[in-house]
Design an enzyme around this catalytic site. Sequence first.
Site, mmCIF file in Angstrom:
data_model
loop_
_atom_site.group_PDB
_atom_site.id
_atom_site.type_symbol
_atom_site.label_atom_id
_atom_site.label_comp_id
_atom_site.label_asym_id
_atom_site.label_seq_id
_atom_site.Cartn_x
_atom_site.Cartn_y
_atom_site.Cartn_z
ATOM 1 N N ARG A 120 -23.707 -4.084 10.321
ATOM 2 C CA ARG A 120 -23.277 -3.299 9.141
ATOM 3 C C ARG A 120 -21.872 -3.660 8.680
ATOM 4 N NH1 ARG A 120 -25.651 0.499 12.460
ATOM 5 N NH2 ARG A 120 -27.785 1.009 11.843
ATOM 6 N N LYS A 142 -17.766 -11.356 -3.870
ATOM 7 C CA LYS A 142 -19.213 -11.495 -4.105
ATOM 8 C C LYS A 142 -19.764 -12.421 -3.032
ATOM 9 C CE LYS A 142 -20.041 -11.088 -9.072
ATOM 10 N NZ LYS A 142 -20.514 -11.870 -10.230
ATOM 11 N N GLU A 184 -14.750 -24.704 -13.739
ATOM 12 C CA GLU A 184 -14.399 -23.282 -13.582
ATOM 13 C C GLU A 184 -12.924 -23.064 -13.909
ATOM 14 O OE1 GLU A 184 -16.767 -21.082 -13.011
ATOM 15 O OE2 GLU A 184 -18.360 -22.128 -11.921
ATOM 16 N N LYS A 219 -8.242 -14.158 -11.566
ATOM 17 C CA LYS A 219 -9.397 -13.496 -10.948
ATOM 18 C C LYS A 219 -8.958 -12.194 -10.276
ATOM 19 C CE LYS A 219 -13.755 -14.057 -8.734
ATOM 20 N NZ LYS A 219 -14.787 -14.930 -8.208
ATOM 21 N N GLU A 229 -18.262 -5.587 -11.484
ATOM 22 C CA GLU A 229 -18.785 -6.234 -12.688
ATOM 23 C C GLU A 229 -19.564 -5.292 -13.596
ATOM 24 O OE1 GLU A 229 -20.066 -10.452 -12.241
ATOM 25 O OE2 GLU A 229 -21.645 -9.910 -13.636
ATOM 26 N N ARG A 233 -15.212 -7.920 -15.614
ATOM 27 C CA ARG A 233 -15.508 -9.054 -14.710
ATOM 28 C C ARG A 233 -16.569 -9.986 -15.311
ATOM 29 N NH1 ARG A 233 -15.975 -9.016 -8.037
ATOM 30 N NH2 ARG A 233 -16.297 -11.249 -7.852
ATOM 31 N N ASN A 237 -18.189 -14.862 -16.467
ATOM 32 C CA ASN A 237 -19.471 -15.540 -16.660
ATOM 33 C C ASN A 237 -19.485 -16.382 -17.932
ATOM 34 O OD1 ASN A 237 -20.471 -14.271 -14.371
ATOM 35 N ND2 ASN A 237 -21.149 -12.483 -15.523
ATOM 36 N N HIS A 240 -21.848 -19.271 -18.475
ATOM 37 C CA HIS A 240 -22.807 -19.251 -17.369
ATOM 38 C C HIS A 240 -24.237 -18.928 -17.808
ATOM 39 C CE1 HIS A 240 -19.386 -19.741 -14.775
ATOM 40 N NE2 HIS A 240 -20.133 -19.679 -13.695
ATOM 41 N N HIS A 244 -26.572 -21.609 -16.651
ATOM 42 C CA HIS A 244 -27.668 -21.393 -15.688
ATOM 43 C C HIS A 244 -28.987 -21.919 -16.253
ATOM 44 C CE1 HIS A 244 -25.389 -17.950 -13.475
ATOM 45 N NE2 HIS A 244 -25.171 -19.125 -12.909
ATOM 46 N N HIS A 256 -23.739 -27.170 -10.831
ATOM 47 C CA HIS A 256 -23.356 -25.893 -11.455
ATOM 48 C C HIS A 256 -22.157 -26.034 -12.402
ATOM 49 C CE1 HIS A 256 -22.634 -21.606 -11.858
ATOM 50 N NE2 HIS A 256 -21.379 -21.826 -11.515
HETATM 51 N N1 LIG Z 1 -19.216 -15.648 -4.714
HETATM 52 C C1 LIG Z 1 -18.807 -16.002 -5.907
HETATM 53 O O1 LIG Z 1 -18.081 -15.281 -6.596
HETATM 54 C C2 LIG Z 1 -19.207 -17.342 -6.426
HETATM 55 C C3 LIG Z 1 -18.607 -17.859 -7.574
HETATM 56 C C4 LIG Z 1 -18.950 -19.132 -7.989
HETATM 57 C C5 LIG Z 1 -19.875 -19.889 -7.269
HETATM 58 N N2 LIG Z 1 -20.444 -19.348 -6.153
HETATM 59 C C6 LIG Z 1 -21.398 -20.133 -5.350
HETATM 60 O O2 LIG Z 1 -20.703 -21.248 -4.821
HETATM 61 C C7 LIG Z 1 -21.635 -22.298 -4.570
HETATM 62 C C8 LIG Z 1 -21.067 -23.598 -5.057
HETATM 63 O O3 LIG Z 1 -19.861 -23.854 -4.356
HETATM 64 P P1 LIG Z 1 -19.332 -25.347 -4.132
HETATM 65 O O4 LIG Z 1 -19.333 -26.074 -5.425
HETATM 66 O O5 LIG Z 1 -18.096 -25.226 -3.348
HETATM 67 O O6 LIG Z 1 -20.541 -26.004 -3.327
HETATM 68 P P2 LIG Z 1 -20.749 -26.434 -1.801
HETATM 69 O O7 LIG Z 1 -20.274 -25.426 -0.859
HETATM 70 O O8 LIG Z 1 -22.170 -26.866 -1.704
HETATM 71 O O9 LIG Z 1 -19.807 -27.727 -1.680
HETATM 72 C C9 LIG Z 1 -20.126 -28.883 -2.414
HETATM 73 C C10 LIG Z 1 -20.225 -30.112 -1.496
HETATM 74 O O10 LIG Z 1 -18.910 -30.486 -1.092
HETATM 75 C C11 LIG Z 1 -18.865 -30.662 0.320
HETATM 76 N N3 LIG Z 1 -17.492 -30.346 0.707
HETATM 77 C C12 LIG Z 1 -16.896 -29.130 0.738
HETATM 78 N N4 LIG Z 1 -15.592 -29.249 0.997
HETATM 79 C C13 LIG Z 1 -15.352 -30.576 1.166
HETATM 80 C C14 LIG Z 1 -14.169 -31.326 1.430
HETATM 81 N N5 LIG Z 1 -12.984 -30.740 1.514
HETATM 82 N N6 LIG Z 1 -14.296 -32.664 1.539
HETATM 83 C C15 LIG Z 1 -15.501 -33.268 1.389
HETATM 84 N N7 LIG Z 1 -16.634 -32.610 1.097
HETATM 85 C C16 LIG Z 1 -16.552 -31.277 0.997
HETATM 86 C C17 LIG Z 1 -19.920 -29.740 0.846
HETATM 87 O O11 LIG Z 1 -20.363 -30.138 2.118
HETATM 88 C C18 LIG Z 1 -21.004 -29.884 -0.214
HETATM 89 O O12 LIG Z 1 -21.779 -31.047 0.042
HETATM 90 C C19 LIG Z 1 -22.926 -21.912 -5.257
HETATM 91 O O13 LIG Z 1 -23.851 -21.511 -4.279
HETATM 92 C C20 LIG Z 1 -22.533 -20.742 -6.138
HETATM 93 O O14 LIG Z 1 -23.584 -19.820 -6.327
HETATM 94 C C21 LIG Z 1 -20.121 -18.108 -5.728
HETATM 95 ZN ZN LIG Z 2 -19.682 -20.641 -11.862
#
Ligand SMILES: NC(=O)c1ccc[n+]([C@@H]2O[C@H](COP(=O)([O-])OP(=O)(O)OC[C@H]3O[C@@H](n4cnc5c(N)ncnc54)[C@H](O)[C@@H]3O)[C@@H](O)[C@H]2O)c1
Ligand SMILES: [Zn+2]
Length: 349
Positions: A120, A142, A184, A219, A229, A233, A237, A240, A244, A256
């Site tokens: 929890r 999030k 972003e 942010k 949101e 917030r 988006n 987005h 999406h 993305h």
């Molecule tokens: N929680 C939120 O508010 C929020 C906001 C935006 C996006 N997201 C989520 O985030 C995700 C996308 O995040 P992302 O773009 O970081 O993707 P990711 O975590 O898949 O990273 C992208 C790639 O980079 C590699 N990588 C990471 N750090 C590295 C480094 N320092 N050196 C070399 N390689 C590295 C990873 O292994 C992966 O292959 C999605 O799932 C999306 O839904 C969440």
């Molecule tokens: Zn995004």
Amino acid sequence: MKIVTVNASASYDVLIENGLLQNCKDYLAPFVSGKTAAIVSDDRVAPLYLKGVKEQLEDLGCKVVSFVFPNGEKSKTIETYGEILGFLAQNGLTRRDVIIALGGGVVGDMAGFAAATYLRGVDYIQIPTTLLSMVDSSVGGKTAIDLPAGKNLVGAFYQPKLVLCDPQTLSTLPQEIFADGMAEVIKYGMICDEGLLSILKEGVSGRIDEIIFRCVAIKRDIVSRDERETGERKLLNFGHSIGHAVEKCSNFEISHGRCVGIGMAILTRSFVNRGLCEKACETALEELLKQYHLDDSCDFSADQLVSAMGADKKRMGKAIDLIIPTGLGKTAIEKTPMDALYAIVFAGL
Ligand SMILES: NC(=O)c1ccc[n+]([C@@H]2O[C@H](COP(=O)([O-])OP(=O)(O)OC[C@H]3O[C@@H](n4cnc5c(N)ncnc54)[C@H](O)[C@@H]3O)[C@@H](O)[C@H]2O)c1
Ligand SMILES: [Zn+2]
């Protein structure tokens, strides 16, 4: 060191400094000393940074265990989430222990959701290693996993105890993944920070920590006013809804951030073409997308994009909250009937 303090349902610091991972133990100490720390990471990040973080934690007297899963969105599933929970239980993590997310947004979202739900709720710390996760996903609480029916369909709002950003980790990022994060960053400028757009025009070289700081501060401001949101917030988006749809139409082949760039461009062109936003906004956005190796258009038709948007989870009844550009560095939330979307998208293609 740059520090942003987030005041949401919980209060925590985001620390930004080059080389931070090499001496993070001082900052981690108040949250981890004497505890078991479970590091969650992926198989690209772990070989680069896990050993260093582990050693710092062991210096603090922590018992450290680590769970590493295959990198990429395809791992953000209920199965991997279940494996993480099983791993935490097998290693006897208690409610007073701590989870550390070391990686990009996929690691952060999944480790965060595991932290929100295991026993929890146990404390967690974000160590983001992609630009996207530094400026966006590691801040704001999030957490989520995907379902076969769609992305981020299961999750929780659950704030971390601390976020450590070391911009030096970006040096190992492939260029396309850095570009994803830049989309972003550009988004923050477009929604509310014309000054950031000017900085980006000059170039990020030697200024990435300042840029991360600026995005995280935006942010922080938005999340502290609207954590769940219900209003403001939603501005985050921007680009987005259409983005999406582009992601879906491409069967998730287009990343993305790239899709968000395309979404922002289609929407902005549409508002400019219909005389509802100044041309300078479109020009600035298109130039920045080009400068940072992103796209401003796609090959999908308005029909394809709008039907993909119909399945978007942010759809509310017969209307969608669209974030619209109203000027350079200015946006607004506009409830838009689903049946008006075709004309909007068509005008921006
Ligand atoms: N929680 C939120 O508010 C929020 C906001 C935006 C996006 N997201 C989520 O985030 C995700 C996308 O995040 P992302 O773009 O970081 O993707 P990711 O975590 O898949 O990273 C992208 C790639 O980079 C590699 N990588 C990471 N750090 C590295 C480094 N320092 N050196 C070399 N390689 C590295 C990873 O292994 C992966 O292959 C999605 O799932 C999306 O839904 C969440
Ligand atoms: Zn995004």
